[in-house]
Design an enzyme around this catalytic site. Sequence first.
Site, PDB file in Angstrom:
ATOM      1  N   SER A  21       0.802  -1.232   0.000  1.00 16.92           N
ATOM      2  CA  SER A  21       0.000   0.000   0.000  1.00 16.92           C
ATOM      3  C   SER A  21       0.833   1.278   0.000  1.00 16.92           C
ATOM      4  CB  SER A  21      -0.950   0.014   1.205  1.00 16.92           C
ATOM      5  OG  SER A  21      -1.975  -0.896   0.996  1.00 16.92           O
ATOM      6  N   LYS A  71      -7.247  -6.152  12.480  1.00 16.09           N
ATOM      7  CA  LYS A  71      -8.552  -5.690  11.959  1.00 16.09           C
ATOM      8  C   LYS A  71      -9.672  -5.825  12.992  1.00 16.09           C
ATOM      9  CE  LYS A  71      -7.300  -6.921   7.248  1.00 16.09           C
ATOM     10  NZ  LYS A  71      -7.594  -7.715   6.046  1.00 16.09           N
ATOM     11  N   ASN A  92     -10.937  -2.647   8.147  1.00 19.90           N
ATOM     12  CA  ASN A  92      -9.632  -2.559   7.463  1.00 19.90           C
ATOM     13  C   ASN A  92      -9.318  -1.143   7.011  1.00 19.90           C
ATOM     14  OD1 ASN A  92     -11.255  -2.424   5.141  1.00 19.90           O
ATOM     15  ND2 ASN A  92      -9.741  -3.507   3.902  1.00 19.90           N
ATOM     16  N   ASP A 108     -12.505  -4.934   2.211  1.00 17.61           N
ATOM     17  CA  ASP A 108     -11.815  -6.060   1.550  1.00 17.61           C
ATOM     18  C   ASP A 108     -12.714  -6.696   0.481  1.00 17.61           C
ATOM     19  OD1 ASP A 108      -9.249  -6.289   2.593  1.00 17.61           O
ATOM     20  OD2 ASP A 108      -9.871  -7.542   4.294  1.00 17.61           O
ATOM     21  N   GLY A 132     -12.442 -20.694   3.129  1.00 20.83           N
ATOM     22  CA  GLY A 132     -11.796 -19.859   4.132  1.00 20.83           C
ATOM     23  C   GLY A 132     -12.804 -18.896   4.736  1.00 20.83           C
ATOM     24  N   ALA A 133     -13.106 -19.108   6.023  1.00 19.80           N
ATOM     25  CA  ALA A 133     -14.096 -18.262   6.709  1.00 19.80           C
ATOM     26  C   ALA A 133     -13.404 -17.319   7.691  1.00 19.80           C
ATOM     27  CB  ALA A 133     -15.108 -19.144   7.431  1.00 19.80           C
ATOM     28  N   GLY A 134     -12.149 -16.940   7.382  1.00 19.19           N
ATOM     29  CA  GLY A 134     -11.409 -16.014   8.246  1.00 19.19           C
ATOM     30  C   GLY A 134     -11.739 -14.574   7.881  1.00 19.19           C
ATOM     31  N   GLY A 135     -10.798 -13.663   8.197  1.00 12.17           N
ATOM     32  CA  GLY A 135     -11.050 -12.240   7.985  1.00 12.17           C
ATOM     33  C   GLY A 135     -11.411 -11.911   6.546  1.00 12.17           C
TER      34      GLY A 135
END
Length: 289
Positions: A21, A71, A92, A108, A132-135
Amino acid sequence: MISGTTEIVVIAGAPIRQVKSPQNFNQWFESRGQDTAMIAIDLAAERVGAFAEAARGWQNLRGVVVTVPHKQVFAKLCDVLTPRAEALGAANVIRRDANGTLTGDMVDGFGFLGAAGGHGFSSPGRKALVIGAGGVGSAIAFALCETGVAQLRLMDVNPDRLSALATMLREHFPNVEILLSCDSLASLDLVVNATPIGMATALDAASEPGLPLPAALLDTLSPGALVADVVTSPDITPLLALAKAKGCRIQKGAEMAKAQLEFLGGFMGVMPAVDPERLLQPTQAPAAS
Ligand code: NAD
């Protein structure tokens, strides 16, 4: 060059060396002659609260881009959250208003959708799988539901995370069919890897093929599907290589990161305002594939 008049945005995470970034934002500011700069902060977990407090009084700070692993903690420290950040329990990006108020959002998922739109994907009526059930997976799943997918399949090796995400999504989006199993990929329009499986470091460390699904299931992939990965290094993950060989369109992790720039900058007020809600405008549902 940073001077006494420069307005600052920061990206905060731990570690921070890997983030892209600062280059992306600073190139953008420089190309427009804008007196704003982004700095990267390697922020210790135990000091996130102290940082947020200092940020309220940091008068030339316009906002904070938040990355792993902060986050969720930052979301708890914000004064105001958008409904999606509230539902996801994560932020985020944070805007600091002139009076020191910190407002958090989670974009995101919009970065993901912005990139997917470039590959001809639009959600209404579509069938998608998010692994994937994360962030990141939760944010993508939420954005897919917000933009009107008909059916969303979710997978994760952590059953608690999986059922918590499914419960939250069913509550917010009763019209979307949320399923927690997947025997075949044949009917899917979109397959997303939102796990770290396929990352270069993990591939070096193990003799695993680096694929988030069993080979037999991947054999059922339709060439009409868009296959996306959130992993940014390597550029072409084993999943993307396999999907490309099958004739699928592919979306790299870096594309999602790049597509987020306008949402992050717009939310902090250092780039032209973009309304992420524009992605939520109903479009005509394409014929189901
Ligand atoms: P996280 O730890 O919150 O979530 C990852 C999830 O994947 C966990 O729930 C875990 O149980 C699950 N998982 C792991 N292995 C699995 C498997 N074999 N099958 C099914 N589920 C599995 O992590 P996160 O913050 O969501 O980040 C995930 C990845 O996204 C990381 O590699 C990160 O670098 C990347 N990322 C990319 C971008 C981008 O813009 N491209 C942005 C942020 C993060």
